[in-house]
Write an enzyme that holds these catalytic residues in place. Structure first.
Site, mmCIF file in Angstrom:
data_model
loop_
_atom_site.group_PDB
_atom_site.id
_atom_site.type_symbol
_atom_site.label_atom_id
_atom_site.label_comp_id
_atom_site.label_asym_id
_atom_site.label_seq_id
_atom_site.Cartn_x
_atom_site.Cartn_y
_atom_site.Cartn_z
ATOM 1 N N LYS A 81 0.836 -1.190 0.000
ATOM 2 C CA LYS A 81 0.000 0.000 0.000
ATOM 3 C C LYS A 81 0.872 1.242 0.000
ATOM 4 O O LYS A 81 2.003 1.152 0.498
ATOM 5 C CB LYS A 81 -0.961 0.010 1.187
ATOM 6 C CG LYS A 81 -0.380 -0.294 2.563
ATOM 7 C CD LYS A 81 0.770 0.456 3.138
ATOM 8 C CE LYS A 81 0.666 1.924 3.365
ATOM 9 N NZ LYS A 81 1.926 2.497 3.993
ATOM 10 N N TYR B 273 -4.866 3.985 6.128
ATOM 11 C CA TYR B 273 -5.426 3.026 7.087
ATOM 12 C C TYR B 273 -6.734 3.543 7.690
ATOM 13 O O TYR B 273 -7.640 2.761 7.997
ATOM 14 C CB TYR B 273 -4.429 2.756 8.214
ATOM 15 C CG TYR B 273 -3.241 1.934 7.802
ATOM 16 C CD1 TYR B 273 -3.284 0.539 7.817
ATOM 17 C CD2 TYR B 273 -2.058 2.536 7.385
ATOM 18 C CE1 TYR B 273 -2.191 -0.216 7.441
ATOM 19 C CE2 TYR B 273 -0.960 1.788 7.008
ATOM 20 C CZ TYR B 273 -1.032 0.412 7.037
ATOM 21 O OH TYR B 273 0.050 -0.332 6.651
#
Ligand code: NDP
Length: 384
Positions: free
Chosen positions: A148, A239
């Protein structure tokens, strides 16, 4: 014949086809251009009992987390490395018993097409390199895990998904928290409305980059817009977005956002602190934030009949969960080992990853909308 049966039968044929091509002139270029000839190809078959993984980019995360986690996996193993630093290659070869023929650099990378001991390429490079190496891995006929944020733009994400689809390989994003039991619990609490519908969430993740750390290699590229794509939002704010999406089980429809910089000389190219608000279709609103100027780490949801939280929430371990009824008594696990074993199962069973390329793409759509809102002085921006 069903398409599933057809895929199973085609698998070795395609693998052999790509290998034959790569041994002739052109290698990866020919392999890439060959893909449309065979249409939507079948997933390559694993070489052995366990799935062989090659890590690309032996930096902090690969060294400190992924390689150790691979010693704890049961369904996959570290069989190769790709590095631009010869001294790292020597250390890793000895430490993890990796044979010379499974060690590559960025120039020899495409020769992985010939290596049957490597089933999966795990891209752990600076963000701006994710798209290129995911696409090259797919063209070499390898399944891909990409860290990510999936890429630095929505368009790159689409190109990566297309490349993997065309090559018939699976794509997974390094969203380790989908395999962490506290996060799995809040997915259930939110999506199944255990305490009624979630009404408001507060999600934040940040860490402080000190003035003395700015020229450390793993920080330096994070402050470079071209290499990182963005700042705290791309790195850790993602996140908070993920948490909002998997607790609600919905996709945000619109965002507003505000940016603050206290050290513009350090954060001349990327965001330091961002506050953002996400609106979800069923009415949930999420108050999100991220920063490179302070340490915090929390997911909190209030619902019609109660509340739940994980604090600390997003680290490699140490999650603490609570609801209005009391603490969550849940074991912590090796997230990365679970994540990689789960992908190995997807390959074995020929099913998509729960953290697919589409999942990464959706986060980039939200991230782009947040940056657009900041650029428009906090205007409300639709997502996608
Ligand atoms: P590092 O800077 O520590 O490592 C990146 C590695 O990439 C380098 O060590 C180097 O390895 C290689 N590299 C190749 N070209 C370059 C270049 N031009 N500049 C810098 N490095 C280069 O970064 P991290 O390990 O912290 O992060 C890597 C990726 O993993 C990022 O996308 C990050 O977002 C993600 N990440 C994910 C985490 C998670 O929890 N899922 C946690 C931390 C990071 P070599 O010398 O071997 O070529």
């Amino acid at each position: 014949m069903s398409s599933f049966q057809s895929q199973q039968i085609d698998a070795p044929t395609r693998r052999q086809f790509l290998k034959t091509l790569s041994r002739g002139a052109g290698g990866a270029a020919l392999a890439a251009s060959a893909a449309p000839l065979v249409g939507r190809a079948a997933p390559p078959a694993p070489h052995a009992e366990t799935i062989g993984i090659a890590l690309v980019g032996l930096g902090n995360y690969a060294t400190g987390q992924l390689a150790p986690a691979l010693q704890e996996t049961t369904k996959c193993e570290l069989t190769g490395i790709v590095t631009g630093t010869p001294s790292k290659a020597e250390t890793w070869k000895q430490k993890y018993e990796i044979p010379d023929e499974n060690v590559y650099n960025y120039e020899t990378f495409d020769r992985i097409v010939d290596n049957d001991e490597i089933d999966v390429i795990y891209v752990v490079l600076p963000n701006s390199m994710h798209a290129e190496y995911t696409i090259r891995a797919a063209e070499a006929g390898k399944h891909v895990i990409c860290e990510k944020p999936m890429a630095t733009s929505v368009q790159e994400c689409k190109d990566m998904i297309d490349a993997c689809d065309t090559a018939g390989v699976k794509l997974s994003i390094g969203y380790r928290l989908h395999f962490e039991p506290h996060h799995q619990r809040v997915m259930t609490l939110g999506q199944e409305e255990v305490f009624g519908p979630v009404t408001v969430m507060q999600n934040g993740f940040g860490f402080r980059i000190s003035d003395s750390a700015t020229d450390e290699p793993h920080i330096e590229w994070r402050l470079d817009k071209e290499m990182a794509g963005g700042g705290a939002l791309m790195d850790v704010g993602i996140y908070a977005i993920q948490g909002a999406r998997y607790v609600t089980g919905e996709e945000p429809v619109a965002v507003t956002a505000q940016e603050y910089k206290t050290r513009p000389e350090v954060f001349s190219e990327v965001d330091e602190t961002l506050f953002f608000q996400l609106e979800f279709p069923s009415g949930t609103v999420v108050d999100g934030s991220t920063t490179y100027n302070g340490n915090y780490n929390r997911l909190y949801a209030t619902a019609r009949d109660g509340w739940f939280e994980i604090s600390p929430s997003y680290g490699y371990g140490g999650q603490k969960g609570r609801t209005h009824e009391g603490p969550m008594e849940i074991e912590t696990v090796n997230q990365q080992a679970r994540q990689m074993d789960a992908f190995a199962e997807c390959i074995r069973q020929d099913r998509p990853s729960r953290v697919s390329g589409e999942e990464g793409l959706r986060d980039l759509q939200v991230i782009e909308a947040i940056y657009d809102s900041v650029a428009a002085d906090g205007a409300r921006v639709p997502v996608g």
